[in-house]
Design a protein around this motif. Structure first.
Motif, PDB file in Angstrom:
ATOM      1  N   GLY A  48       0.836  -1.186   0.000  1.00 27.14           N
ATOM      2  CA  GLY A  48       0.000   0.000   0.000  1.00 27.14           C
ATOM      3  C   GLY A  48       0.870   1.234   0.000  1.00 27.14           C
ATOM      4  N   VAL A  63      -4.192   0.236  -2.354  1.00 24.81           N
ATOM      5  CA  VAL A  63      -4.062  -1.016  -1.625  1.00 24.81           C
ATOM      6  C   VAL A  63      -3.767  -2.068  -2.687  1.00 24.81           C
ATOM      7  CG1 VAL A  63      -5.232  -2.730  -0.187  1.00 24.81           C
ATOM      8  CG2 VAL A  63      -5.676  -0.287   0.168  1.00 24.81           C
ATOM      9  N   VAL A 140      -4.101  -3.153   5.818  1.00 24.72           N
ATOM     10  CA  VAL A 140      -3.432  -2.267   4.863  1.00 24.72           C
ATOM     11  C   VAL A 140      -4.291  -1.028   4.614  1.00 24.72           C
ATOM     12  CG1 VAL A 140      -2.542  -2.054   2.499  1.00 24.72           C
ATOM     13  CG2 VAL A 140      -2.170  -4.182   3.782  1.00 24.72           C
ATOM     14  N   PHE A 141      -5.596  -1.225   4.418  1.00 24.87           N
ATOM     15  CA  PHE A 141      -6.495  -0.097   4.164  1.00 24.87           C
ATOM     16  C   PHE A 141      -6.442   0.890   5.334  1.00 24.87           C
ATOM     17  CE2 PHE A 141     -10.121   1.334   1.530  1.00 24.87           C
ATOM     18  CZ  PHE A 141     -10.613   2.344   2.338  1.00 24.87           C
ATOM     19  N   GLU A 144      -3.104   2.821   5.376  1.00 25.64           N
ATOM     20  CA  GLU A 144      -3.039   3.866   4.349  1.00 25.64           C
ATOM     21  C   GLU A 144      -4.005   5.005   4.658  1.00 25.64           C
ATOM     22  OE1 GLU A 144      -0.477   3.757   2.583  1.00 25.64           O
ATOM     23  OE2 GLU A 144      -0.055   1.645   2.972  1.00 25.64           O
TER      24      GLU A 144
END
Length: 177
Positions: A48, A63, A140-141, A144
């Motif tokens: 990401g 992502v 990951v989302f 970020e």
């Protein structure tokens, strides 16, 4: 032709500031930024990357989970370009997992995150998407998304004992070295 962007390192003010929302329709420059971010992400073996990490304080990130040397067990997904994201729902349960950051090389942290999230965002084409993510991709989302709010994973740690050098992470957690 996309170019590799320099990645802002911990301590640079762009990593501590909030990103500006993006207006639609998108400008050609924003499409170029997205292409450059994807190329930079791949070159750096990331999963990401957020625009503030390439010195652009805009509400866009990618992502792109896939196995690579930094995340050998990452699930495979097509890269998702996320514009003006919102997390509109989340599990109550928090799960700790190891994270690294392209802006904080050489360090990993054991970070608590929501197990699943429900999101709303727009694509490069301007389409609104509502989607749920779970486990690694949700992590990951969230990582970020934090970049868009001036937050790095170190800010989420419960204890400084949850930080390790990359070399120790490779030895103790991954079992390489």
């Amino acid at each position: 032709m996309s170019i590799l962007r320099q990645i802002a390192q911990l301590g640079h003010p762009v990593l501590w500031s909030s990103a500006a929302p993006i207006e639609f329709p998108l400008t050609p420059d924003l499409r170029v930024l997205a292409e450059d971010m994807l190329a930079t992400l791949r070159e750096a073996n990331g999963v990401g990357i957020a625009a503030p990490q390439v010195y652009e304080p805009l509400a866009i990130f990618i992502v792109a989970s896939r196995p690579n040397p930094r995340y050998p067990d990452a699930p495979v997904m097509e890269p998702e370009i996320v514009i003006n994201p919102e997390i509109v729902g989340r599990s109550e349960e928090l799960v700790k997992g190891w994270e690294g950051c392209l802006s904080i090389p050489g360090i990993r942290g054991f970070v608590p995150r929501h197990r699943w999230i429900r999101t709303r965002y727009r694509t490069l084409e301007g389409n609104e998407v509502e989607r749920e993510f779970s486990e690694f991709v949700a992590r990951v989302f969230q990582h970020e998304d934090d970049h868009l709010h001036g937050i790095v994973f170190l800010d989420r740690l419960e204890s400084m004992r949850d930080v390790v050098a990359e070399s120790e992470y490779q030895k103790q957690v991954v079992g390489r070295g």
